[in-house]
Design an enzyme around this catalytic site. Structure first.
Site, PDB file in Angstrom:
ATOM      1  N   HIS A 109       0.831  -1.209   0.000  1.00 30.47           N
ATOM      2  CA  HIS A 109       0.000   0.000   0.000  1.00 30.47           C
ATOM      3  C   HIS A 109       0.865   1.259   0.000  1.00 30.47           C
ATOM      4  O   HIS A 109       2.034   1.209  -0.378  1.00 30.47           O
ATOM      5  CB  HIS A 109      -0.987  -0.030   1.163  1.00 30.47           C
ATOM      6  N   GLU A 146      -1.876  -0.048   8.169  1.00 31.86           N
ATOM      7  CA  GLU A 146      -1.024  -1.080   7.577  1.00 31.86           C
ATOM      8  C   GLU A 146       0.100  -0.455   6.754  1.00 31.86           C
ATOM      9  O   GLU A 146       1.235  -0.921   6.788  1.00 31.86           O
ATOM     10  CB  GLU A 146      -1.860  -2.007   6.696  1.00 31.86           C
ATOM     11  N   HIS A 201       3.045  -7.150   4.324  1.00 33.18           N
ATOM     12  CA  HIS A 201       1.663  -6.786   4.607  1.00 33.18           C
ATOM     13  C   HIS A 201       1.305  -7.151   6.044  1.00 33.18           C
ATOM     14  O   HIS A 201       2.075  -7.804   6.749  1.00 33.18           O
ATOM     15  CB  HIS A 201       0.710  -7.522   3.655  1.00 33.18           C
ATOM     16  N   GLU A 283       2.126 -11.865   5.322  1.00 29.81           N
ATOM     17  CA  GLU A 283       1.161 -11.206   6.203  1.00 29.81           C
ATOM     18  C   GLU A 283       1.677 -11.423   7.622  1.00 29.81           C
ATOM     19  O   GLU A 283       1.614 -12.529   8.158  1.00 29.81           O
ATOM     20  CB  GLU A 283      -0.228 -11.831   6.039  1.00 29.81           C
TER      21      GLU A 283
END
Length: 319
Positions: A109, A146, A201, A283
């Protein structure tokens, strides 16, 4: 990264079929998993109401209380200069076991994405179909984004890898107005001819769903996507990262995907489908679970996360 979003459609439930990866991870991390069992005996897993943010899950256990989300720079990071293949450190490359190796870190992101929803909602070709350019990502219940987490871990990881002699490039360093889009993120690693690419992430699953998982590319040949040449090497990279992540952080593999291996294979992610070099996603935990959030908002734990990822990459690149 929540599974709801352009590059994260909900995964299909996996049956009981076990892959050789399960054995590989089990061989890598028996000591760390034993530590997790000790933790469970002391503190137990989520079974009741969420604890308040910042509460320790077990006294003296593996998890640390949440620190201020602004406590992001325990490990100083070098400055960056732009390049055709993404930001790279301006620090001289150190002599070390990774000298001559190129690692691309892809912080998921972008802190500015929320200001550019029209741009990030435009769809791009991922070989198997079309998906939105990017998403804003998820956050903890207290608002720690995040995108901020991924950049912090990326900076720490870059510092560790450069000390090993690697040349490190970032796909973005919060210096862009939005993105890059998922296809460009893959292109940056490809153009750099990276020896390894890791996309960082944190998940946005439900409370009580805990742990990390590493996402591996499945075999895809469609349109501009052809992962066949990188499936095996990416699987090895993912196994090495998963094993070292358990050992260094004390975190357990995900209790909601991956059948307890910490490894998940996906064919729907543009960042993996379009890669021509070994690449995985990690993740690091679930931002929407209070116990995982207490780790993700801790500067000390983020340093451990970076260390675990770094040691996995080093192990992979040294063979």
């Amino acid at each position: 990264m929540s599974y709801v979003g352009p590059d994260f459609d909900p995964p299909q439930p996996r049956r009981s079929r076990r892959r050789p990866l399960t054995v590989a991870v089990a061989a890598l991390v028996p000591g760390a998993l034993l530590g997790w069992l000790v933790y469970e005996a002391v503190g137990g897993s989520d079974g009741g109401p969420d604890r308040p943010m910042g509460a320790s899950s077990a006294s003296g256990g593996l998890f640390t209380p949440a620190e201020s989300p602004t406590d992001d720079d325990k490990e100083p990071s070098p400055g960056v200069t732009p390049s055709l293949t993404g930001p790279t450190s301006s620090a001289p490359v150190a002599a070390g076991p990774l000298k001559g190796k190129v690692v691309v870190i892809d912080p998921g992101h972008n802190p500015n994405n929320f200001q550019h929803t029209a741009e990030i909602n435009k769809k791009v070709d991922i070989g198997t179909g079309w998906k939105e350019c990017d998403t804003t990502g998820t956050s903890t219940n207290s608002g720690y984004a995040e995108a901020k987490f991924t950049l912090d871990v990326a900076h720490r990881l870059r510092t560790l890898l450069e000390k090993q002699g690697a040349t490190v490039k970032l796909t973005q360093d919060g210096d862009r107005t939005f993105g890059p889009c998922i296809d460009e993120r893959a292109s940056i690693g490809n153009k750099a001819d990276a020896d390894a690419v890791v996309s960082i992430h944190a998940d946005g699953a439900g409370a009580g769903q805990r742990g990390f998982h590493v996402i591996l590319p499945g075999k895809v040949k469609a349109g501009s996507a052809d992962t066949g040449p990188i499936v095996a090497s990416s699987a090895e990279l993912g196994e090495r990262i998963a094993g070292n992540f358990v050992r260094v952080t004390g975190s357990a593999p995900s209790n909601y995907v991956g059948d307890g291996t910490g490894l998940v294979t996906r064919k729907d992610l543009g960042g993996l489908n379009l890669s021509t070099v070994p690449k995985v996603f990690i993740e690091c935990g679930n931002m929407r679970d209070s116990k995982d959030a207490a780790q993700l908002t801790s500067g000390a734990w983020r340093q451990k996360a970076a260390q675990g990822i770094s040691e996995g990459i080093v192990s992979f690149l040294r063979g």
